[in-house]
Design an enzyme around this catalytic site. Sequence first.
Site, short mmCIF file in Angstrom:
data_model
loop_
_atom_site.label_atom_id
_atom_site.label_comp_id
_atom_site.label_asym_id
_atom_site.label_seq_id
_atom_site.Cartn_x
_atom_site.Cartn_y
_atom_site.Cartn_z
N ARG A 40 3.51 11.09 -90.34
CA ARG A 40 2.52 12.13 -90.00
C ARG A 40 3.04 13.09 -88.93
O ARG A 40 2.62 14.24 -88.88
CB ARG A 40 1.21 11.48 -89.54
CG ARG A 40 0.37 10.99 -90.70
CD ARG A 40 -0.91 10.36 -90.21
NE ARG A 40 -1.86 10.22 -91.30
CZ ARG A 40 -3.05 9.66 -91.17
NH1 ARG A 40 -3.43 9.19 -89.99
NH2 ARG A 40 -3.87 9.58 -92.20
N LYS A 206 -11.23 -2.02 -104.38
CA LYS A 206 -12.63 -1.77 -104.75
C LYS A 206 -12.85 -0.64 -105.75
O LYS A 206 -12.32 0.45 -105.59
CB LYS A 206 -13.42 -1.43 -103.48
CG LYS A 206 -13.58 -2.60 -102.55
CD LYS A 206 -14.40 -2.15 -101.37
CE LYS A 206 -14.60 -3.25 -100.36
NZ LYS A 206 -15.15 -2.68 -99.13
N GLY A 375 -2.20 6.53 -98.28
CA GLY A 375 -2.57 5.14 -98.00
C GLY A 375 -1.54 4.13 -98.45
O GLY A 375 -0.33 4.32 -98.26
N GLY A 398 -8.41 8.39 -96.34
CA GLY A 398 -9.79 8.76 -96.69
C GLY A 398 -9.90 10.23 -97.10
O GLY A 398 -10.64 10.57 -98.03
C1 3PG Z 1 -7.06 8.42 -90.90
O1 3PG Z 1 -6.04 7.81 -90.57
O2 3PG Z 1 -7.80 8.04 -91.83
C2 3PG Z 1 -7.39 9.69 -90.18
O3 3PG Z 1 -6.53 9.89 -89.09
C3 3PG Z 1 -8.84 9.71 -89.75
O4 3PG Z 1 -9.11 8.64 -88.90
P1 3PG Z 1 -10.54 7.94 -88.94
O5 3PG Z 1 -10.67 7.26 -90.27
O6 3PG Z 1 -10.55 6.99 -87.77
O7 3PG Z 1 -11.57 9.04 -88.80
MG MG Z 2 -9.60 6.60 -92.11
#
Ligand code: 3PG
Ligand code: MG
Length: 420
Positions: A40, A206, A375, A398
Site C-alpha cells: 500500500r 462467506k 484481500g 472492503g
Molecule cells: C482496510 O484495510 O480495510 C482499510 O484501510 C480500511 O480500514 P477499516 O476497515 O479499519 O476502516
Molecule cells: Mg477493512
Amino acid sequence: MAKLAVNNVNVRGKRVLVRVDYNVPLEEKDGQTVITDATRIVETLPTLRLLSERGAKIILASHLGRPKGKRDPSMSLRPIASKLADLLGRPVAFVDDCIGEKVEKTVDIMQPGDILLLENLRFYPEEENNERGFAEKLAKIADVYVNDAFGAAHRAHASTEGAARVLAARGAPCAAGLLMERELKFLGAELEHPTKPFLVILGGAKVSDKIQVIDRLLEKADAILIGGAMAYTFRLAQGLKTGKSLVEADKAEVAKAALAKAKARGVKFLLPLDDVVAIPSKTDQLDKKGRPVIDYQNVHVNNDANCPDEAAGLDIGPATIKAYSEEIAKAKTILWNGPMGLFEDSRFAKGTNEIARAVAGVTQSNGAKSIIGGGDSVKALNKAKLGDKVTFMSTGGGASLEFLEGKELPGVAALSDVQT
Ligand code: 3PG
Ligand code: MG
C-alpha cells in the site's frame, strides 16, 4: 461524470493534502516494528513522485488500525515515515499529530517538493464520526486535496470525505491520485465492458460477503467459479450434506436464488466437484482473536458431493482444480476475489495456489486481463510469487468488494467532477 485527475491539477507551490491508505500489516520483531507488507505504501509512490516533481508541498494523512479515537503508540505512523523515506530515497518529515498548531507550523516552513506525514487520523474520534470541525482543521492546511486511499474510500470519514467537501466548497480542486485512478479503471471501467469470455472466480468463507457481487456480476459474466467455504452454503442449497464445514444456513435461500438466476441467464456456474476434507477438533491454544485454534486430522480427498458427517471441507480437490483451470485457460477477462480454501495452512493451500498459477498463466500466455480484487487472493498470489504475473491487484479489501457491488464510494463521490 468523470473525476478530476491529479495529473490535471496545478500544484506548483501549493499545499496538497493527500489521503493515503497506509493501513499496513505490522509485526513486533525483537522490540522493532516491522511492516510485513508494504504494497500500500509502494503503490502511492507514483503519485508522490509526480507531486514532488511538480513542486507541491505534500502533506500525507492516513489511518492505521482501529485505535478507537485514542492515542495508541502501537498504531503510530512514525515507522511508516521511515519506510517511505527508504522507498523514496529522500527525507520524509513526521509530526506526531494530524491537526493543530504543531502541524500548521511545520507546514508553514515546507518547501516545494517536501513531504510530510501526519500522525494517525484515528487517534481522534472525530475522524470516523466525520465531524465538520475536525474536517475543517484538516482542510485548513491545504490548497488542494488528493485522494489516493482507495482502500479507505468506502468510509465516509473526515479525511476521506469531510475534508474534501470543505475544500471543494472553498473552490479548491479535489482530485483522484494515480493509484485511485488505476483502481477505479480496473475494478470499474474494465469490468463494465470486459473482453469475452469474462470469468469470475469467487472464494472465501462467506456467501453473505459476496452475494451482492455475485448478483451484479451475473449480469456480465460468462462463467462463475466458486471455491472456499462459501461453496458449502451452495451445496446446502442443493440439498447436499456439508458435515462440519463452515456454512451459513440462513443464506441457503440466497444461494439458491443465485443458482436460479445463473441458470435463467445462461451463465455457467461451477461449484467444486471434489474437495479436501479433514476432521476438526478444538485445541487448548487461542488464536490472536482469542478463539480456540482448530487442529485438523486425517486430511484426505473426498470425491463425493456430500461431505462426511465428521469432516469439514477445507480446499477444492484435484478434479475441481482441473476443471477450473480449463475454464480459466479459455478466459479473456478474469476477476478473482477470495481464496479457494484455508490457504494459510499448507495442507489446504493447493487449490488456491493452482488457481493462482492458472490465472497468471493465461495472463502471460494468452493476453488475458486478470484483475485481483484485493484481500486474501492478493496475499495468496504474493505468497506464490505470482503477483507480477497478473494484470492488476487491488490494494482494497472492503473497498473493492463494495465497489464491485456497484456502490458509490463516499471517498470517490466527494472528488471534483469533470466533463468527459
Ligand atoms: C482496510 O484495510 O480495510 C482499510 O484501510 C480500511 O480500514 P477499516 O476497515 O479499519 O476502516
Ligand atoms: Mg477493512
